[in-house]
Design an enzyme around this catalytic site. Sequence first.
Site, PDB file in Angstrom:
ATOM      1  N   ASP A 189      -3.607   7.278   1.222  1.00 58.83           N
ATOM      2  CA  ASP A 189      -2.589   7.197   0.170  1.00 58.83           C
ATOM      3  C   ASP A 189      -2.946   8.189  -0.941  1.00 58.83           C
ATOM      4  O   ASP A 189      -4.118   8.312  -1.326  1.00 58.83           O
ATOM      5  CB  ASP A 189      -2.521   5.773  -0.392  1.00 58.83           C
ATOM      6  N   GLU A 233       4.113   8.255   0.034  1.00 58.73           N
ATOM      7  CA  GLU A 233       2.921   9.110  -0.059  1.00 58.73           C
ATOM      8  C   GLU A 233       1.787   8.594   0.821  1.00 58.73           C
ATOM      9  O   GLU A 233       0.621   8.943   0.627  1.00 58.73           O
ATOM     10  CB  GLU A 233       2.450   9.185  -1.508  1.00 58.73           C
TER      11      GLU A 233
END
Length: 324
Positions: A189, A233
């Site tokens: 992430d 993301e």
Amino acid sequence: MFDIEIVENTLKKKSKKITLGSYISNSYRNKLGEIADYYPLVTEDSKILFYYTSPQRLFSTALLNSETFLKIIFFSICLLVFFIIIHKDITSPILDAQKLIHRIIKDKTIKFSTDRTDELGSLFNLIDRLLEDVHSKEQELQSHNIRLQKLSTTDGLTNIANRRSFDMYMNQLLISNSRSGDVSLLVCDVDYFKRFNDYYGHAAGDNTLKQIAQCLLHNLHSNTDFVARYGGEEFVIVLNDTSQHQGICVGNNLLKAIQNLNITHVLSDISDVVTISIGLHTFEKSAYTKYESLFNKADKALYAAKEQGRNQLITSSQLKDLST
């Protein structure tokens, strides 16, 4: 010309034989070959008798005489010749064309290539063109299907595999692969990416995701490793035949590679450039048929990495130590 004679009614029967097997009502033939017809007068005892010469018969009354038999033979020969011509010029080429079409269906390179100049030749040439068009359309359709399949399994922004592709890869890995071996699953992430998007704009954020995706891809082995954009993301990486220790080494290399991209991030609390956090879970692939629980363990390790300060890798095996 005929003669009329008044005669006594000596005829006992109403029918007399004219020729063999033939009768004429109220008539008979005499020895001179004359036909006699009689008609009653006013009295029942006398009749008028007419005599006239019998006409020559124009054809025989026999059913299978020689002339009829010859006509039947001639007609049969004509019919046979007609059938042979039809079979040679029409039926046989059509049957051969049917067999050839079945071969063409299996092998698209075969063609009729006929030299005929008649209607069947035009038909075969037309079939050739139609088969070429069908083959061309099939190739176009296959090409479209390949592109559609690629689009359905490729992330439109980063041009790497998407979540659907990840699902397919994991199911295939666990269901069809009976060979034992360790698999390391990494969930990544981007740190403080929402702040990055708000400050630099979505265009800059999209460009950053593209750079991160390509960096992850280029730092993995394409033959054995798999990387996909899981959503937003978040990225997921599968390292096949990789132990936990090896997975940690790969993960730490990825941390450094992303940081070395030197993408400025002034709102990050841990660095002045973009960084990522990684959660890792290693499992024996022959022991599982579904991956959801395995992903959840890697995702919990990622959450722990973010809780511990980000820009680092945490394994699922460390979670118990971190909770104590």
